[in-house]
Design a protein around this motif. Structure first.
Motif, PDB file in Angstrom:
ATOM      1  N   SER A 119       0.866  -1.175   0.000  1.00 31.39           N
ATOM      2  CA  SER A 119       0.000   0.000   0.000  1.00 31.39           C
ATOM      3  C   SER A 119       0.904   1.225   0.000  1.00 31.39           C
ATOM      4  O   SER A 119       1.784   1.345   0.847  1.00 31.39           O
ATOM      5  CB  SER A 119      -0.909   0.004   1.235  1.00 31.39           C
ATOM      6  OG  SER A 119      -1.663   1.194   1.305  1.00 31.39           O
ATOM      7  N   PHE A 311      -6.318  -3.126   9.138  1.00 32.28           N
ATOM      8  CA  PHE A 311      -5.928  -4.186   8.216  1.00 32.28           C
ATOM      9  C   PHE A 311      -7.133  -4.612   7.383  1.00 32.28           C
ATOM     10  O   PHE A 311      -8.271  -4.588   7.861  1.00 32.28           O
ATOM     11  CB  PHE A 311      -5.388  -5.397   8.975  1.00 32.28           C
ATOM     12  CG  PHE A 311      -4.073  -5.144   9.675  1.00 32.28           C
ATOM     13  CD1 PHE A 311      -2.884  -5.510   9.078  1.00 32.28           C
ATOM     14  CD2 PHE A 311      -4.037  -4.540  10.925  1.00 32.28           C
ATOM     15  CE1 PHE A 311      -1.668  -5.282   9.718  1.00 32.28           C
ATOM     16  CE2 PHE A 311      -2.842  -4.305  11.576  1.00 32.28           C
ATOM     17  CZ  PHE A 311      -1.645  -4.674  10.963  1.00 32.28           C
ATOM     18  N   ALA A 312      -6.836  -5.061   6.163  1.00 29.19           N
ATOM     19  CA  ALA A 312      -7.902  -5.534   5.286  1.00 29.19           C
ATOM     20  C   ALA A 312      -8.221  -6.990   5.514  1.00 29.19           C
ATOM     21  O   ALA A 312      -9.224  -7.489   4.998  1.00 29.19           O
ATOM     22  CB  ALA A 312      -7.513  -5.314   3.824  1.00 29.19           C
ATOM     23  N   ASP A 313      -7.377  -7.686   6.291  1.00 29.05           N
ATOM     24  CA  ASP A 313      -7.565  -9.127   6.468  1.00 29.05           C
ATOM     25  C   ASP A 313      -7.370  -9.516   7.920  1.00 29.05           C
ATOM     26  O   ASP A 313      -6.674  -8.850   8.678  1.00 29.05           O
ATOM     27  CB  ASP A 313      -6.581  -9.903   5.589  1.00 29.05           C
ATOM     28  CG  ASP A 313      -5.126  -9.593   5.937  1.00 29.05           C
ATOM     29  OD1 ASP A 313      -4.840  -8.452   6.360  1.00 29.05           O
ATOM     30  OD2 ASP A 313      -4.288 -10.496   5.812  1.00 29.05           O
ATOM     31  N   GLN A 318      -2.257  -7.416   5.436  1.00 31.26           N
ATOM     32  CA  GLN A 318      -2.552  -6.300   4.534  1.00 31.26           C
ATOM     33  C   GLN A 318      -2.901  -5.064   5.359  1.00 31.26           C
ATOM     34  O   GLN A 318      -4.052  -4.825   5.694  1.00 31.26           O
ATOM     35  CB  GLN A 318      -3.696  -6.669   3.598  1.00 31.26           C
ATOM     36  CG  GLN A 318      -3.391  -7.886   2.743  1.00 31.26           C
ATOM     37  CD  GLN A 318      -4.549  -8.273   1.853  1.00 31.26           C
ATOM     38  OE1 GLN A 318      -5.378  -7.443   1.488  1.00 31.26           O
ATOM     39  NE2 GLN A 318      -4.631  -9.540   1.494  1.00 31.26           N
ATOM     40  N   ARG A 319      -1.889  -4.307   5.697  1.00 32.88           N
ATOM     41  CA  ARG A 319      -2.073  -3.116   6.539  1.00 32.88           C
ATOM     42  C   ARG A 319      -2.367  -1.921   5.640  1.00 32.88           C
ATOM     43  O   ARG A 319      -1.547  -1.506   4.831  1.00 32.88           O
ATOM     44  CB  ARG A 319      -0.816  -2.881   7.371  1.00 32.88           C
ATOM     45  CG  ARG A 319      -0.935  -1.718   8.352  1.00 32.88           C
ATOM     46  CD  ARG A 319       0.236  -1.716   9.315  1.00 32.88           C
ATOM     47  NE  ARG A 319       1.527  -1.702   8.637  1.00 32.88           N
ATOM     48  CZ  ARG A 319       2.675  -2.029   9.219  1.00 32.88           C
ATOM     49  NH1 ARG A 319       2.705  -2.411  10.474  1.00 32.88           N
ATOM     50  NH2 ARG A 319       3.804  -1.977   8.539  1.00 32.88           N
ATOM     51  N   LEU A 320      -3.553  -1.331   5.820  1.00 32.87           N
ATOM     52  CA  LEU A 320      -3.995  -0.228   4.988  1.00 32.87           C
ATOM     53  C   LEU A 320      -3.736   1.133   5.616  1.00 32.87           C
ATOM     54  O   LEU A 320      -3.413   2.088   4.914  1.00 32.87           O
ATOM     55  CB  LEU A 320      -5.493  -0.367   4.692  1.00 32.87           C
ATOM     56  CG  LEU A 320      -5.931  -1.658   3.996  1.00 32.87           C
ATOM     57  CD1 LEU A 320      -7.450  -1.685   3.864  1.00 32.87           C
ATOM     58  CD2 LEU A 320      -5.266  -1.803   2.645  1.00 32.87           C
ATOM     59  N   LEU A 335     -11.654   5.649   3.667  1.00 33.79           N
ATOM     60  CA  LEU A 335     -11.445   4.211   3.531  1.00 33.79           C
ATOM     61  C   LEU A 335     -12.639   3.674   2.750  1.00 33.79           C
ATOM     62  O   LEU A 335     -13.775   4.069   3.011  1.00 33.79           O
ATOM     63  CB  LEU A 335     -11.368   3.543   4.912  1.00 33.79           C
ATOM     64  CG  LEU A 335     -10.916   2.083   4.966  1.00 33.79           C
ATOM     65  CD1 LEU A 335      -9.447   1.965   4.578  1.00 33.79           C
ATOM     66  CD2 LEU A 335     -11.117   1.506   6.366  1.00 33.79           C
ATOM     67  N   GLY A 338     -16.316  -1.655   3.525  1.00 27.68           N
ATOM     68  CA  GLY A 338     -15.896  -3.043   3.624  1.00 27.68           C
ATOM     69  C   GLY A 338     -15.744  -3.479   5.060  1.00 27.68           C
ATOM     70  O   GLY A 338     -16.082  -2.752   5.998  1.00 27.68           O
ATOM     71  N   ARG A 339     -15.207  -4.697   5.230  1.00 24.96           N
ATOM     72  CA  ARG A 339     -14.949  -5.269   6.550  1.00 24.96           C
ATOM     73  C   ARG A 339     -13.458  -5.182   6.830  1.00 24.96           C
ATOM     74  O   ARG A 339     -12.633  -5.553   5.987  1.00 24.96           O
ATOM     75  CB  ARG A 339     -15.429  -6.711   6.619  1.00 24.96           C
ATOM     76  CG  ARG A 339     -16.943  -6.859   6.511  1.00 24.96           C
ATOM     77  CD  ARG A 339     -17.356  -8.321   6.579  1.00 24.96           C
ATOM     78  NE  ARG A 339     -16.959  -8.918   7.848  1.00 24.96           N
ATOM     79  CZ  ARG A 339     -17.636  -8.817   8.986  1.00 24.96           C
ATOM     80  NH1 ARG A 339     -18.752  -8.104   9.024  1.00 24.96           N
ATOM     81  NH2 ARG A 339     -17.214  -9.404  10.080  1.00 24.96           N
ATOM     82  N   TYR A 340     -13.106  -4.730   8.048  1.00 22.71           N
ATOM     83  CA  TYR A 340     -11.717  -4.476   8.390  1.00 22.71           C
ATOM     84  C   TYR A 340     -11.425  -4.933   9.815  1.00 22.71           C
ATOM     85  O   TYR A 340     -12.332  -5.313  10.570  1.00 22.71           O
ATOM     86  CB  TYR A 340     -11.395  -2.983   8.255  1.00 22.71           C
ATOM     87  CG  TYR A 340     -11.624  -2.442   6.867  1.00 22.71           C
ATOM     88  CD1 TYR A 340     -10.659  -2.598   5.877  1.00 22.71           C
ATOM     89  CD2 TYR A 340     -12.812  -1.777   6.539  1.00 22.71           C
ATOM     90  CE1 TYR A 340     -10.866  -2.105   4.595  1.00 22.71           C
ATOM     91  CE2 TYR A 340     -13.022  -1.287   5.263  1.00 22.71           C
ATOM     92  CZ  TYR A 340     -12.043  -1.451   4.295  1.00 22.71           C
ATOM     93  OH  TYR A 340     -12.253  -0.976   3.041  1.00 22.71           O
ATOM     94  N   THR A 362     -17.141  -2.973  10.465  1.00 22.25           N
ATOM     95  CA  THR A 362     -17.645  -2.782   9.107  1.00 22.25           C
ATOM     96  C   THR A 362     -17.826  -1.297   8.860  1.00 22.25           C
ATOM     97  O   THR A 362     -18.362  -0.578   9.709  1.00 22.25           O
ATOM     98  CB  THR A 362     -18.990  -3.502   8.910  1.00 22.25           C
ATOM     99  OG1 THR A 362     -18.799  -4.901   9.111  1.00 22.25           O
ATOM    100  CG2 THR A 362     -19.540  -3.259   7.522  1.00 22.25           C
TER     101      THR A 362
END
Length: 565
Positions: A119, A311-313, A318-320, A335, A338-340, A362
């Motif tokens: 990212s 994080f996305a996961d 996956q650090r956003l 952002l 989605g779910r984070y 969420t």
């Protein structure tokens, strides 16, 4: 700049590995000294292999010759393997038997790391050439990585170890080795600036090693998870799982256990100390419907700051978003929906970051709701019908309007998800109400509601009663009953009933009109109320009066009452 093919990188890396393997064999000794060492080992071979050995399980058809040919470096020889493991017949091995193979004897090949997530921006330097990294790129020994301040990079090593590199970091891939088909790996990285968080694969093969060097410390993994930060000439190390051996040069400094950390500089290191406790996130909501995105949590005693990451996961690879904050709150501008996973930890006065708390949440902020216009928040409406209006939202195909008796919308009086325009009139009884509006995008995708507005619906004020006018010293005085001392009144006097020919128009703060006696003729008078909250009532009933030529005058019959709102 052009990229080097992965195959070429592997061939170059293998050349480096061959030299490293030869040096490792020299370090273990050859000739008579090596034979004497092997004999001494065979005289008292331990039942359990030391950490520097790889254990091989014999399968049908194996011989010491085939095992040595498959796994040992040139010059190691099957004879040494025979003596170490006290094998009577190198051609006959019992299936299932375990053999010790010292890692130093294994054939070493250079391997590569790969970019698993990125990212922001990061670059790789190799032989004076710099290129921008993308997901899927391979990295080989000698590569230097640089991340931009807002970047986050995740590396995957050959044994599935993950390394999360923060923004503003500089990391060199010193050594990436795989020992034949054994699965044993040895990786050595150097962190010159910034931060690297390592999650070493707990299932890696026995005998594997993973080290991170900084300008003042070398950290050798005996566990699976730890963080290293380099800034202003000091190194902070924090272990969250397992153990890490810290050394300076060849001198051991400390063993850092799970839940402990230390800070080291050019003049020495602080004692190992417990890490700060994890902040509490249990009171935070799990759904957010607004951006900027903001989180806040209870203050943690002893904390001087906080680190928050998104994080996305769930695996935290996956650090956003990543930020440091002085208060127990974090905020980011935007952002996608989605779910984070939110991760928060505290920072103490020495700069050590503690254990992390996590919250799955969420974000559903789109399509964005329109802005409400009428009725205004804390405003008033009058009559038996209310006109609701709002702005046009670009993504909306229709709107969802709710009107409730309570601020929490537990008692919803109106629930309309089929509103096609930006205005809707509704009949309601007098009372206090709360209303909100949401956008519905294509595909029946509902967005969040707007902030609720409150208003009060009041009955239309009853008309006031006009007293008979009086002639007081040549002036005409009209008076009417006031509803409130805060009301004002708009007054018009005209020579026609349509009030196109105005003689007088003004606002009175008192419920009376003092009119200098006009010229003889017929006149028309009307009044409307201006309430203190801004509400303008309708014009009252028109009153007609005549001014005769004589000093005596009177109103026409039937015009004794003026209706006002």
């Amino acid at each position: 700049m052009s990229r080097s093919p992965a195959g070429s990188a592997m061939r170059n890396a293998r050349g480096v590995a061959a030299a490293i393997a030869c040096l490792m064999l020299l370090c273990t000794g050859t000739g008579h000294a090596a034979e004497a060492s092997a004999a001494a080992e065979s005289a008292s071979a331990p039942t359990a292999a030391p950490a520097t050995d790889w254990v091989y399980r014999v399968v049908p058809g194996d011989t010491l010759y085939s095992i040595a040919n498959s796994y040992l470096a040139p010059g190691a020889g099957w004879q040494r393997l025979q003596r170490l493991n006290q094998v009577a017949d190198p051609k006959r091995l019992e299936p299932g038997r375990q053999l010790r193979l010292p890692v130093a004897w294994l054939r070493a090949e250079a391997t590569v790391a790969s970019v698993a997530f990125l990212s922001g921006s990061a670059q790789r330097e190799r032989a004076g050439e710099r290129i921008a990294l993308v997901v899927g790129d391979t990295l080989q020994p000698g590569d230097l990585l640089r991340t931009e301040p807002d970047a986050s990079l995740t590396l995957r090593l050959a044994d599935s170890t993950r390394v999360l590199v923060s923004g503003g970091s500089q990391l060199r891939m010193d050594s990436l080795l795989m020992f034949g088909h054994s699965g044993v790996t040895r990786s050595q990285l150097t962190l010159d600036a910034g931060e690297a968080e390592s999650r070493v694969n707990p299932q890696r093969t026995r005998g594997s090693a993973y080290d991170i060097r900084t300008p003042v410390l070398t950290l050798g993994v005996r566990g699976t998870e730890f963080r290293v930060r380099v800034a202003a000439g000091s190194t902070a190390a924090e272990v969250t799982e397992g153990r890490v051996a810290a050394s300076s040069g060849r001198k051991p400094v400390a063993t850092i256990a799970d839940g402990f950390g230390m800070v080291a500089g050019a003049t020495g290191a602080t004692p190992v100390k417990p890490l700060p406790a994890a902040p509490g996130l249990s009171t935070l909501p799990t759904r957010y419907e607004r951006v900027p995105l903001r989180f806040s949590w209870p203050t943690l005693a002893g904390a001087v700051g906080y680190r928050a990451q998104v994080f996305a996961d769930q695996s935290l690879n996956q650090r956003l978003l990543d930020g440091s904050f002085t208060e127990p709150a974090a905020q980011w501008a935007d952002l996608p929906d989605g779910r984070y996973l939110l991760q928060v930890r505290a920072r103490d006065a020495q700069g050590l970051e503690g254990r992390s708390s996590q919250l799955a949440f969420t974000l559903k902020a789109r399509p964005e709701p329109p802005f409400t216009t009428e009725p205004r928040d804390e405003g008033h409406a009058y009559g038996e019908r209310v006109e609701f209006s709002w702005t046009k939202a670009a993504a909306a195909q229709r709107y969802h309007l709710q009107v409730a008796d309570d601020a929490r919308f537990e008692t919803v009086r109106v629930d309309r998800g089929d509103v096609s325009g930006e205005r809707l009139g509704l009949a309601l009884p007098p009372g206090r109400y709360h209303w909100r509006i949401a956008s519905i995008a294509a595909g029946d995708d509902p967005g969040p509601f707007s902030d609720a507005s409150s208003f009060e619906l009041r009955e239309t004020p009853p008309p006031a009663t006009l007293a008979p006018p009086k002639d007081e010293g040549g002036q005409l005085v009209f008076r009417w009953r006031a509803r409130s001392s805060d009301d004002a009144y708009d007054v018009q006097v005209a020579t026609d009933a349509a009030f196109t020919q105005l003689v007088l128009e003004r606002r009175e703060n008192l419920p009376e009109l003092v009119l200098s006696r006009p010229a003889p003729g017929r006149y028309f008078l009307r009044v409307r109320t201006q309430q203190a909250d801004g509400f303008t009532g309708p014009w009252g009933a028109t009153q007609q009066f005549d001014v005769p030529r004589s000093l005596w005058w009177w109103l026409l019959p039937g015009a004794a009452v003026l209706l006002l709102l």
